[in-house]
Design a protein around this motif. Structure first.
Motif, mmCIF file in Angstrom:
data_model
loop_
_atom_site.group_PDB
_atom_site.id
_atom_site.type_symbol
_atom_site.label_atom_id
_atom_site.label_comp_id
_atom_site.label_asym_id
_atom_site.label_seq_id
_atom_site.Cartn_x
_atom_site.Cartn_y
_atom_site.Cartn_z
ATOM 1 N N ASP A 55 -10.167 11.370 9.028
ATOM 2 C CA ASP A 55 -9.517 12.346 9.913
ATOM 3 C C ASP A 55 -8.587 13.264 9.120
ATOM 4 N N GLY A 56 -7.851 12.677 8.192
ATOM 5 C CA GLY A 56 -6.938 13.485 7.387
ATOM 6 C C GLY A 56 -7.672 14.448 6.484
ATOM 7 N N SER A 57 -8.817 14.006 5.948
ATOM 8 C CA SER A 57 -9.625 14.875 5.102
ATOM 9 C C SER A 57 -10.203 16.031 5.912
ATOM 10 N N ARG A 114 -2.064 12.130 7.076
ATOM 11 C CA ARG A 114 -2.373 11.158 6.039
ATOM 12 C C ARG A 114 -3.734 11.451 5.426
ATOM 13 N N GLU A 159 0.803 5.161 1.026
ATOM 14 C CA GLU A 159 0.114 6.187 1.801
ATOM 15 C C GLU A 159 0.319 7.548 1.139
ATOM 16 N N GLN A 174 -8.554 4.989 -1.017
ATOM 17 C CA GLN A 174 -9.319 4.969 0.234
ATOM 18 C C GLN A 174 -8.974 6.227 1.024
ATOM 19 N N ILE A 175 -9.982 7.063 1.311
ATOM 20 C CA ILE A 175 -9.754 8.362 1.962
ATOM 21 C C ILE A 175 -9.797 8.201 3.474
ATOM 22 N N ASP A 176 -8.834 8.812 4.141
ATOM 23 C CA ASP A 176 -8.781 8.835 5.596
ATOM 24 C C ASP A 176 -9.655 9.989 6.086
ATOM 25 N N GLY A 179 -4.917 9.341 2.701
ATOM 26 C CA GLY A 179 -5.517 8.086 2.270
ATOM 27 C C GLY A 179 -4.476 7.084 1.822
ATOM 28 N N VAL A 180 -4.972 5.982 1.266
ATOM 29 C CA VAL A 180 -4.110 4.856 0.905
ATOM 30 C C VAL A 180 -4.464 4.352 -0.491
ATOM 31 N N ASP A 224 0.824 -1.210 0.000
ATOM 32 C CA ASP A 224 0.000 0.000 0.000
ATOM 33 C C ASP A 224 0.858 1.261 0.000
#
Length: 200
Positions: A147-149, A125, A107, A143-145, A127-128, A105
Protein backbone atom coordinates in the motif's frame (compact mmCIF):
# COMPACT_ATOMS: atom_id res chain seq x y z
CA UNK A 1 18.51 3.35 -7.58
CA UNK A 2 18.24 6.17 -5.09
CA UNK A 3 21.74 5.55 -3.79
CA UNK A 4 22.41 4.97 -0.11
CA UNK A 5 20.16 6.97 2.20
CA UNK A 6 21.62 6.89 5.70
CA UNK A 7 20.31 7.27 9.23
CA UNK A 8 21.58 6.60 12.75
CA UNK A 9 19.96 4.61 15.53
CA UNK A 10 21.53 5.74 18.80
CA UNK A 11 20.74 5.35 22.46
CA UNK A 12 20.82 9.11 23.06
CA UNK A 13 17.00 9.07 23.18
CA UNK A 14 17.09 6.60 26.08
CA UNK A 15 18.91 8.42 28.86
CA UNK A 16 18.85 6.33 32.06
CA UNK A 17 19.18 8.45 35.22
CA UNK A 18 21.84 7.43 37.72
CA UNK A 19 19.30 6.33 40.34
CA UNK A 20 18.01 3.68 37.90
CA UNK A 21 21.47 2.25 37.21
CA UNK A 22 23.16 -0.52 39.15
CA UNK A 23 26.54 -1.84 38.07
CA UNK A 24 25.98 -1.00 34.40
CA UNK A 25 22.49 -2.48 34.30
CA UNK A 26 18.94 -1.19 34.76
CA UNK A 27 18.23 -1.32 38.49
CA UNK A 28 15.29 -3.28 39.85
CA UNK A 29 13.47 -0.60 41.84
CA UNK A 30 10.51 -1.94 43.85
CA UNK A 31 7.11 -0.26 43.56
CA UNK A 32 5.09 -1.80 46.44
CA UNK A 33 2.39 0.86 46.20
CA UNK A 34 1.99 0.37 42.45
CA UNK A 35 3.56 3.75 41.74
CA UNK A 36 7.02 4.57 40.42
CA UNK A 37 8.92 7.80 41.02
CA UNK A 38 8.20 10.53 38.50
CA UNK A 39 10.94 10.69 35.88
CA UNK A 40 10.95 12.91 32.79
CA UNK A 41 14.07 11.29 31.34
CA UNK A 42 12.74 7.72 31.32
CA UNK A 43 9.04 7.18 32.14
CA UNK A 44 8.42 4.14 34.34
CA UNK A 45 5.51 1.76 34.87
CA UNK A 46 5.02 -0.58 37.81
CA UNK A 47 5.13 -4.12 36.37
CA UNK A 48 5.32 -7.20 38.58
CA UNK A 49 6.20 -5.10 41.61
CA UNK A 50 9.20 -3.34 40.04
CA UNK A 51 9.62 -0.17 38.02
CA UNK A 52 9.92 -1.05 34.34
CA UNK A 53 11.07 1.59 31.80
CA UNK A 54 8.44 2.26 29.17
CA UNK A 55 9.44 1.86 25.50
CA UNK A 56 11.06 4.92 23.98
CA UNK A 57 10.39 5.72 20.32
CA UNK A 58 13.26 6.75 18.06
CA UNK A 59 12.20 8.59 14.88
CA UNK A 60 14.80 10.11 12.55
CA UNK A 61 15.05 11.45 8.97
CA UNK A 62 16.69 9.18 6.41
CA UNK A 63 19.22 10.70 4.03
CA UNK A 64 18.36 13.69 1.85
CA UNK A 65 15.41 14.60 -0.35
CA UNK A 66 15.19 12.21 -3.33
CA UNK A 67 14.20 13.72 -6.69
CA UNK A 68 12.38 11.18 -8.84
CA UNK A 69 12.79 13.41 -11.89
CA UNK A 70 16.47 12.52 -11.71
CA UNK A 71 15.75 8.81 -11.16
CA UNK A 72 13.26 8.67 -14.04
CA UNK A 73 15.34 10.70 -16.50
CA UNK A 74 16.75 7.59 -18.17
CA UNK A 75 13.29 6.05 -18.47
CA UNK A 76 11.92 9.24 -20.01
CA UNK A 77 14.11 8.70 -23.08
CA UNK A 78 12.12 5.53 -23.76
CA UNK A 79 8.67 6.23 -22.33
CA UNK A 80 6.30 8.93 -23.54
CA UNK A 81 4.34 8.80 -20.28
CA UNK A 82 5.21 7.28 -16.92
CA UNK A 83 1.97 5.77 -15.64
CA UNK A 84 3.38 4.24 -12.47
CA UNK A 85 6.55 3.51 -10.60
CA UNK A 86 7.28 0.29 -8.78
CA UNK A 87 9.66 -0.09 -5.87
CA UNK A 88 11.11 -3.46 -6.82
CA UNK A 89 13.68 -3.75 -4.08
CA UNK A 90 14.95 -1.94 -1.00
CA UNK A 91 18.35 -3.08 0.18
CA UNK A 92 19.50 -2.22 3.70
CA UNK A 93 22.74 -2.52 5.62
CA UNK A 94 23.38 -1.90 9.30
CA UNK A 95 27.10 -1.45 9.84
CA UNK A 96 28.83 -0.61 12.06
CA UNK A 97 26.57 -1.58 14.94
CA UNK A 98 27.97 -0.85 18.41
CA UNK A 99 24.59 -1.00 20.17
CA UNK A 100 24.62 -3.10 23.34
CA UNK A 101 20.82 -3.60 23.21
CA UNK A 102 18.61 -5.23 20.61
CA UNK A 103 16.57 -2.99 18.32
CA UNK A 104 13.18 -4.28 17.14
CA UNK A 105 11.89 -3.91 13.59
CA UNK A 106 12.62 -0.53 12.00
CA UNK A 107 9.77 1.01 10.00
CA UNK A 108 10.74 3.12 6.98
CA UNK A 109 8.35 5.82 5.75
CA UNK A 110 8.19 8.12 2.73
CA UNK A 111 6.59 11.54 2.53
CA UNK A 112 6.53 14.75 0.50
CA UNK A 113 9.68 16.82 0.63
CA UNK A 114 7.87 19.34 2.85
CA UNK A 115 7.21 16.76 5.58
CA UNK A 116 8.98 17.51 8.84
CA UNK A 117 8.36 14.09 10.40
CA UNK A 118 6.40 10.87 10.37
CA UNK A 119 3.24 12.52 11.69
CA UNK A 120 3.11 15.04 8.82
CA UNK A 121 0.30 14.83 6.24
CA UNK A 122 0.99 12.52 3.31
CA UNK A 123 3.55 10.34 5.08
CA UNK A 124 3.06 6.57 4.59
CA UNK A 125 4.94 3.45 5.58
CA UNK A 126 7.13 2.00 2.83
CA UNK A 127 8.38 -1.11 4.60
CA UNK A 128 10.11 -2.76 7.52
CA UNK A 129 13.75 -3.59 8.25
CA UNK A 130 14.06 -6.70 10.45
CA UNK A 131 15.20 -6.38 14.06
CA UNK A 132 18.89 -5.71 14.72
CA UNK A 133 20.53 -7.83 17.43
CA UNK A 134 22.96 -5.97 19.68
CA UNK A 135 26.40 -5.47 18.18
CA UNK A 136 25.56 -7.34 14.98
CA UNK A 137 26.05 -6.00 11.45
CA UNK A 138 23.21 -6.96 9.14
CA UNK A 139 22.26 -6.52 5.49
CA UNK A 140 19.45 -7.75 3.27
CA UNK A 141 16.19 -6.73 1.64
CA UNK A 142 13.55 -4.68 3.40
CA UNK A 143 10.01 -6.03 3.41
CA UNK A 144 8.04 -3.61 1.18
CA UNK A 145 4.57 -2.45 2.15
CA UNK A 146 2.41 -2.78 -0.99
CA UNK A 147 0.00 0.00 0.00
CA UNK A 148 2.81 2.39 0.85
CA UNK A 149 4.59 1.63 -2.41
CA UNK A 150 1.38 2.23 -4.41
CA UNK A 151 0.83 5.54 -2.61
CA UNK A 152 4.39 6.58 -3.47
CA UNK A 153 3.68 5.76 -7.13
CA UNK A 154 0.53 7.90 -7.10
CA UNK A 155 2.43 10.74 -5.46
CA UNK A 156 5.25 10.71 -8.01
CA UNK A 157 3.06 10.18 -11.08
CA UNK A 158 0.82 12.99 -9.85
CA UNK A 159 3.71 15.40 -10.36
CA UNK A 160 5.18 15.59 -6.87
CA UNK A 161 8.59 14.22 -7.73
CA UNK A 162 10.53 15.12 -4.57
CA UNK A 163 10.19 12.90 -1.51
CA UNK A 164 11.99 12.31 1.73
CA UNK A 165 12.24 9.28 3.99
CA UNK A 166 12.00 8.65 7.73
CA UNK A 167 12.71 5.73 10.06
CA UNK A 168 11.07 4.74 13.34
CA UNK A 169 11.83 2.09 15.93
CA UNK A 170 11.80 1.78 19.72
CA UNK A 171 13.96 0.57 22.56
CA UNK A 172 12.25 -1.29 25.39
CA UNK A 173 14.38 -1.88 28.48
CA UNK A 174 13.72 -4.25 31.37
CA UNK A 175 15.26 -4.28 34.84
CA UNK A 176 18.54 -6.19 34.59
CA UNK A 177 19.19 -5.14 30.98
CA UNK A 178 22.45 -3.29 30.28
CA UNK A 179 22.34 0.48 30.36
CA UNK A 180 22.02 1.27 26.64
CA UNK A 181 25.10 2.49 24.83
CA UNK A 182 26.36 2.80 21.28
CA UNK A 183 24.73 3.28 17.90
CA UNK A 184 24.19 1.76 14.47
CA UNK A 185 24.57 3.30 11.02
CA UNK A 186 21.83 2.07 8.68
CA UNK A 187 21.58 2.67 4.93
CA UNK A 188 18.70 1.96 2.57
CA UNK A 189 18.86 1.95 -1.24
CA UNK A 190 15.68 1.81 -3.33
CA UNK A 191 15.51 0.21 -6.77
CA UNK A 192 12.64 1.71 -8.79
CA UNK A 193 11.10 0.65 -12.11
CA UNK A 194 9.10 3.01 -14.32
CA UNK A 195 5.96 1.67 -16.03
CA UNK A 196 4.43 3.55 -18.94
CA UNK A 197 3.88 3.91 -22.65
CA UNK A 198 6.69 3.53 -25.16
CA UNK A 199 7.56 6.32 -27.56
CA UNK A 200 6.16 5.76 -31.04
Amino acid sequence: MTGNQTFEVTTSAVAVPAELQSGGTIASVPCPTGMCPSNDMLPLACVGGVCDPEPRTIAVPVGDVVDFDVLLREASTILRFVDAIEVTRVQYAASPNSLNVDVPDIEVFWGPDTAAGIDAPGVARLGVIPALPAGTAREGDMQIDADGSAALSDHVVGGNRRVRFFARTSIDLDPGDPVPMGGATVTVNLTVRAIGRILE
